[in-house]
Design a protein around this motif. Sequence first.
Motif, PDB file in Angstrom:
ATOM      1  N   VAL A 247       0.863  -1.175   0.000  1.00  0.00           N
ATOM      2  CA  VAL A 247       0.000   0.000   0.000  1.00  0.00           C
ATOM      3  C   VAL A 247       0.902   1.229   0.000  1.00  0.00           C
ATOM      4  CG1 VAL A 247      -1.793   1.286   1.224  1.00  0.00           C
ATOM      5  CG2 VAL A 247      -1.800  -1.224   1.265  1.00  0.00           C
ATOM      6  N   ALA A 248       0.712   2.126  -0.956  1.00  0.00           N
ATOM      7  CA  ALA A 248       1.507   3.351  -1.053  1.00  0.00           C
ATOM      8  C   ALA A 248       0.687   4.523  -0.540  1.00  0.00           C
ATOM      9  CB  ALA A 248       1.938   3.604  -2.488  1.00  0.00           C
ATOM     10  N   ILE A 249       1.294   5.305   0.356  1.00  0.00           N
ATOM     11  CA  ILE A 249       0.660   6.536   0.835  1.00  0.00           C
ATOM     12  C   ILE A 249       1.203   7.677  -0.013  1.00  0.00           C
ATOM     13  CG2 ILE A 249       0.343   8.073   2.793  1.00  0.00           C
ATOM     14  CD1 ILE A 249       0.783   5.737   4.643  1.00  0.00           C
ATOM     15  N   GLU A 319       7.961   4.673  -8.529  1.00  0.00           N
ATOM     16  CA  GLU A 319       7.445   3.366  -8.920  1.00  0.00           C
ATOM     17  C   GLU A 319       6.858   2.609  -7.735  1.00  0.00           C
ATOM     18  OE1 GLU A 319      10.621   1.421 -10.950  1.00  0.00           O
ATOM     19  OE2 GLU A 319      10.248   2.452 -12.848  1.00  0.00           O
ATOM     20  N   GLU A 320       7.193   3.042  -6.505  1.00  0.00           N
ATOM     21  CA  GLU A 320       6.548   2.464  -5.330  1.00  0.00           C
ATOM     22  C   GLU A 320       5.037   2.660  -5.421  1.00  0.00           C
ATOM     23  OE1 GLU A 320       7.758   0.742  -2.907  1.00  0.00           O
ATOM     24  OE2 GLU A 320       9.933   1.031  -3.050  1.00  0.00           O
ATOM     25  N   VAL A 321       4.620   3.777  -6.033  1.00  0.00           N
ATOM     26  CA  VAL A 321       3.197   4.047  -6.204  1.00  0.00           C
ATOM     27  C   VAL A 321       2.644   3.231  -7.362  1.00  0.00           C
ATOM     28  CG1 VAL A 321       1.456   5.823  -6.645  1.00  0.00           C
ATOM     29  CG2 VAL A 321       3.491   6.360  -5.277  1.00  0.00           C
ATOM     30  N   SER A 355      -2.338   5.373 -12.771  1.00  0.00           N
ATOM     31  CA  SER A 355      -3.737   5.813 -12.819  1.00  0.00           C
ATOM     32  C   SER A 355      -4.724   4.687 -12.519  1.00  0.00           C
ATOM     33  CB  SER A 355      -4.058   6.410 -14.197  1.00  0.00           C
ATOM     34  OG  SER A 355      -3.289   7.562 -14.430  1.00  0.00           O
ATOM     35  N   LYS A 356      -4.347   3.446 -12.838  1.00  0.00           N
ATOM     36  CA  LYS A 356      -5.284   2.330 -12.684  1.00  0.00           C
ATOM     37  C   LYS A 356      -5.120   1.579 -11.361  1.00  0.00           C
ATOM     38  CE  LYS A 356      -5.812   1.631 -17.663  1.00  0.00           C
ATOM     39  NZ  LYS A 356      -5.733   0.670 -18.796  1.00  0.00           N
ATOM     40  N   VAL A 357      -4.207   2.041 -10.514  1.00  0.00           N
ATOM     41  CA  VAL A 357      -4.050   1.407  -9.205  1.00  0.00           C
ATOM     42  C   VAL A 357      -5.251   1.777  -8.337  1.00  0.00           C
ATOM     43  CG1 VAL A 357      -2.596   1.223  -7.152  1.00  0.00           C
ATOM     44  CG2 VAL A 357      -1.544   1.539  -9.401  1.00  0.00           C
TER      45      VAL A 357
END
Length: 463
Positions: A247-249, A319-321, A355-357
């Motif tokens: 999970v990316a904040i 890229e973590e996101v 965008s699609k995450v």
Amino acid sequence: MARVTEPFDNDRGELELEERSSLRRVAGLSTELRDITEVEYRQLRLERVVLVGVWTEGTAEDAENSLTELKMLAETAGSEVLDALVQRRQKPDPATYIGRGKVEELRAAVEASGADTVICDGELAPSQLRNLEDRVNAKVVDRTALILDIFAQHAKSAEGKAQVELAQLQYQTQRLRGWGGNLSRQAGGRAAGGEGIGGRGPGETKLETDRRRIQARVAKLRRELAELRGTRDTKRANRQRHQIPSVAIAGYTNAGKSSLLNRLTKAGVLVEDALFATLDPTTRRTQTPDGRIYTLSDTVGFVRHLPHQLVEAFRSTLEEVADADLVVHVVDGSHVDPLGQIAAVREVFAEIGASKVPEIVAINKADVADPDTVKQIVAKEPHAVVVSARTGEGIDELLNAIESELPQPAVPVDVVLPYDRGDLLNQIHEHGEIDEVEHRGDGTHVSARVDADLAADLAPYAR
């Protein structure tokens, strides 16, 4: 040309005196115009500044918000903002940004306030920088250079410092000519002060020598970042191999991402009320109430018109996101334009392929936000949770939302595990979703859903 006050007022000529006196003064950071004589990029040492913006679209409130954000950026860099001016134009002037007829007014404002630096709310071409510096007799810095300078101040890790330096050098390469006319002089042999050997022979200009050195430094930084990226990719691959959801904040700068990570995981990440306080990502393991492990990663904050050079230099970090299973998009509910911040962050998401995450919008700072503003955000973002990292309000609801959005294990299993295979039972708890557990005489009966790799390990114990 109109001056910007708070609130925005085209008829008033000066910022309020009490606002001026409330700004902090940074001593010992005076600057002066000078040529670049070495390959090192020009250091920004901002002190007393005048802000300038060109209002081309949107409302007067949008123009005010943009200049207010530029003021915050300037103060974060260590400056005292003395005055702010904005001009209504269809587009920036290609020669002087604000229009030739208004440059004298800017020069007068600089002289009257005692400023030594002008900060423009946009990215200026080299010719615009040169023309403005010549005409107002003060250093001119654009928004991009200002953000790069803030990143340089806040970078702590080797990777963060290399990423910032790379972005700065890429930006400076095309602007060497904009900072000093003497850069066009020729250099060679003894006349070059020792630069003849290795300087590609007599006749090479100082500009060419500096540019070649910058290119050599850029190449070295790219090699260093490639090595550091390999380490990051290895860690990410290990998490993926062990089927640990991530999970990316993410969100706008100073929205409270690090505070939220601390509240969710007790990570102990530095929290500072400043723009871009976090440049080096922090990843922490945590788990859902039913025992499933996942990771939470704090990421660099975004801002309107985030310089392209920074997006490229920080691509491995961002890229973590893009590689996350879920994004918690943190929004500052107390900001004057939270919806504009959401749109700016999503522009960066699109640029890095995120965008699609799946996304949860966490409306932070609910304890100080205007309730009507929060309702407006919730109305436009149905998948939103109202929280306060400071007070803990809404944190349980956010954790439940994260748990429900995490990837669900896909393979059902029904096994009886011998009591000496507690390791497998532990893996089911950590990486699977258990429906039923029963301890029997022949072992532990488990009905659960797990990932494909763990299902293969459990196959010999299937009932």
